[in-house]
Design a protein around this motif. Sequence first.
Motif, PDB file in Angstrom:
ATOM      1  N   ALA A 109       0.828  -1.205   0.000  1.00  0.00           N
ATOM      2  CA  ALA A 109       0.000   0.000   0.000  1.00  0.00           C
ATOM      3  C   ALA A 109       0.861   1.254   0.000  1.00  0.00           C
ATOM      4  O   ALA A 109       0.559   2.234  -0.703  1.00  0.00           O
ATOM      5  CB  ALA A 109      -0.944  -0.012   1.205  1.00  0.00           C
ATOM      6  N   ASP A 110       1.937   1.256   0.787  1.00  0.00           N
ATOM      7  CA  ASP A 110       2.841   2.408   0.811  1.00  0.00           C
ATOM      8  C   ASP A 110       3.444   2.653  -0.568  1.00  0.00           C
ATOM      9  O   ASP A 110       3.559   3.789  -1.026  1.00  0.00           O
ATOM     10  CB  ASP A 110       3.952   2.183   1.836  1.00  0.00           C
ATOM     11  CG  ASP A 110       3.537   2.541   3.245  1.00  0.00           C
ATOM     12  OD1 ASP A 110       2.375   2.947   3.443  1.00  0.00           O
ATOM     13  OD2 ASP A 110       4.370   2.397   4.160  1.00  0.00           O
ATOM     14  N   VAL A 111       3.858   1.568  -1.225  1.00  0.00           N
ATOM     15  CA  VAL A 111       4.435   1.689  -2.566  1.00  0.00           C
ATOM     16  C   VAL A 111       3.398   2.233  -3.547  1.00  0.00           C
ATOM     17  O   VAL A 111       3.655   3.188  -4.299  1.00  0.00           O
ATOM     18  CB  VAL A 111       4.969   0.330  -3.047  1.00  0.00           C
ATOM     19  CG1 VAL A 111       5.292   0.368  -4.532  1.00  0.00           C
ATOM     20  CG2 VAL A 111       6.213  -0.069  -2.251  1.00  0.00           C
ATOM     21  N   ALA A 112       2.218   1.635  -3.550  1.00  0.00           N
ATOM     22  CA  ALA A 112       1.178   2.016  -4.509  1.00  0.00           C
ATOM     23  C   ALA A 112       0.712   3.456  -4.319  1.00  0.00           C
ATOM     24  O   ALA A 112       0.338   4.130  -5.285  1.00  0.00           O
ATOM     25  CB  ALA A 112      -0.008   1.064  -4.397  1.00  0.00           C
ATOM     26  N   GLU A 113       0.732   3.931  -3.069  1.00  0.00           N
ATOM     27  CA  GLU A 113       0.243   5.276  -2.780  1.00  0.00           C
ATOM     28  C   GLU A 113       1.361   6.312  -2.678  1.00  0.00           C
ATOM     29  O   GLU A 113       1.126   7.463  -2.313  1.00  0.00           O
ATOM     30  CB  GLU A 113      -0.575   5.245  -1.489  1.00  0.00           C
ATOM     31  CG  GLU A 113      -1.824   4.376  -1.580  1.00  0.00           C
ATOM     32  CD  GLU A 113      -2.487   4.132  -0.246  1.00  0.00           C
ATOM     33  OE1 GLU A 113      -2.303   4.970   0.662  1.00  0.00           O
ATOM     34  OE2 GLU A 113      -3.184   3.106  -0.105  1.00  0.00           O
ATOM     35  N   GLY A 114       2.586   5.876  -2.991  1.00  0.00           N
ATOM     36  CA  GLY A 114       3.711   6.803  -2.991  1.00  0.00           C
ATOM     37  C   GLY A 114       4.116   7.302  -1.629  1.00  0.00           C
ATOM     38  O   GLY A 114       4.624   8.415  -1.489  1.00  0.00           O
ATOM     39  N   ARG A 115       3.899   6.481  -0.611  1.00  0.00           N
ATOM     40  CA  ARG A 115       4.295   6.842   0.756  1.00  0.00           C
ATOM     41  C   ARG A 115       5.708   6.319   0.998  1.00  0.00           C
ATOM     42  O   ARG A 115       5.931   5.112   1.105  1.00  0.00           O
ATOM     43  CB  ARG A 115       3.338   6.220   1.774  1.00  0.00           C
ATOM     44  CG  ARG A 115       1.882   6.567   1.529  1.00  0.00           C
ATOM     45  CD  ARG A 115       1.553   7.950   2.052  1.00  0.00           C
ATOM     46  NE  ARG A 115       0.142   8.266   1.923  1.00  0.00           N
ATOM     47  CZ  ARG A 115      -0.471   9.216   2.597  1.00  0.00           C
ATOM     48  NH1 ARG A 115       0.210   9.927   3.477  1.00  0.00           N
ATOM     49  NH2 ARG A 115      -1.750   9.474   2.401  1.00  0.00           N
ATOM     50  N   GLY A 116       6.668   7.204   1.099  1.00  0.00           N
ATOM     51  CA  GLY A 116       8.061   6.768   1.133  1.00  0.00           C
ATOM     52  C   GLY A 116       8.672   6.540   2.492  1.00  0.00           C
ATOM     53  O   GLY A 116       9.856   6.217   2.584  1.00  0.00           O
ATOM     54  N   MET A 175       5.245  -3.616  -8.123  1.00  0.00           N
ATOM     55  CA  MET A 175       4.466  -3.836  -6.909  1.00  0.00           C
ATOM     56  C   MET A 175       3.124  -3.112  -6.973  1.00  0.00           C
ATOM     57  O   MET A 175       2.090  -3.661  -6.565  1.00  0.00           O
ATOM     58  CB  MET A 175       5.264  -3.391  -5.679  1.00  0.00           C
ATOM     59  CG  MET A 175       6.445  -4.294  -5.345  1.00  0.00           C
ATOM     60  SD  MET A 175       7.340  -3.753  -3.852  1.00  0.00           S
ATOM     61  CE  MET A 175       6.092  -4.054  -2.580  1.00  0.00           C
ATOM     62  N   SER A 176       3.134  -1.880  -7.475  1.00  0.00           N
ATOM     63  CA  SER A 176       1.887  -1.110  -7.579  1.00  0.00           C
ATOM     64  C   SER A 176       0.898  -1.776  -8.518  1.00  0.00           C
ATOM     65  O   SER A 176      -0.298  -1.876  -8.213  1.00  0.00           O
ATOM     66  CB  SER A 176       2.192   0.306  -8.079  1.00  0.00           C
ATOM     67  OG  SER A 176       2.980   1.006  -7.144  1.00  0.00           O
ATOM     68  N   THR A 177       1.396  -2.247  -9.652  1.00  0.00           N
ATOM     69  CA  THR A 177       0.531  -2.915 -10.631  1.00  0.00           C
ATOM     70  C   THR A 177      -0.098  -4.163 -10.028  1.00  0.00           C
ATOM     71  O   THR A 177      -1.309  -4.401 -10.178  1.00  0.00           O
ATOM     72  CB  THR A 177       1.326  -3.285 -11.890  1.00  0.00           C
ATOM     73  OG1 THR A 177       1.847  -2.092 -12.489  1.00  0.00           O
ATOM     74  CG2 THR A 177       0.448  -4.018 -12.898  1.00  0.00           C
TER      75      THR A 177
END
Length: 239
Positions: free
Chosen positions: A86-93, A107-109
């Motif tokens: 979820a962090d990866v998909a939502e750009g939370r670094g 991972m996002s895909t």
Amino acid sequence: MTSSRNEEVEAAEAAAAAFNATVSLRSYLSTHHLYAARYLAQDANERERALASRAPLFDVRHQGLVLASITESVAFVEAAINEVYADVAEGRGSYVGQLSADCCSHMSTLWEAAGDRLQALDKYNLALSFANKPRLEEGANPYQDAKRLIELRNYVVHYKPHERTTDDPHRHEGALKGKFPENALMSGSGKPWFPDQAFGAGCAEWAWRSARSLAAQFSKRMDLRLNYEVADFGDPLPN
């Protein structure tokens, strides 16, 4: 949540209050699951020791603690990897910022297409593959113990009554026997090893430690630090 993070949150809330603004905070529940499993196992051990002199004895509170530790351990396994995706998909670094753009794209895909349908252990190994890191070996620990733990949780949560004789070992017995101390409250009871002698404090302790071992090996290979590894509740997890 670390003390410095608490200070940042308090400062943000104070600033928001001054300007009548809304503050968005991100929660990571996986760590709560892990601590819950650890405390449940600890309480199960204390109760088992306190009642051991009265064995054989069935104590429903003791059994509740053990079963809850098993389910909370798997909840941690599932929540921890979901948080990463979820962090990866939502750009939370905060926890995944060092992952490559290519890894994040894959991972996002996957998360958006099939995140809810994939098995937890598959998510761990797919993330490692996307990052070009060695996958968790399916025939060795910590993968094997995590797989057995998930199967045990499924047995508990999706339980179906069944009959068998004392000389007919349950399939979980072959996978679990010898991995943890037996339930001291069933000593001398003559009950089958599974589930009666298996569901004790030793099983609960094995459950949360197996869950943590999986996450620790994953984060090490990914070169990440997951939330449970940085959260500070003033009561560190025992080694």
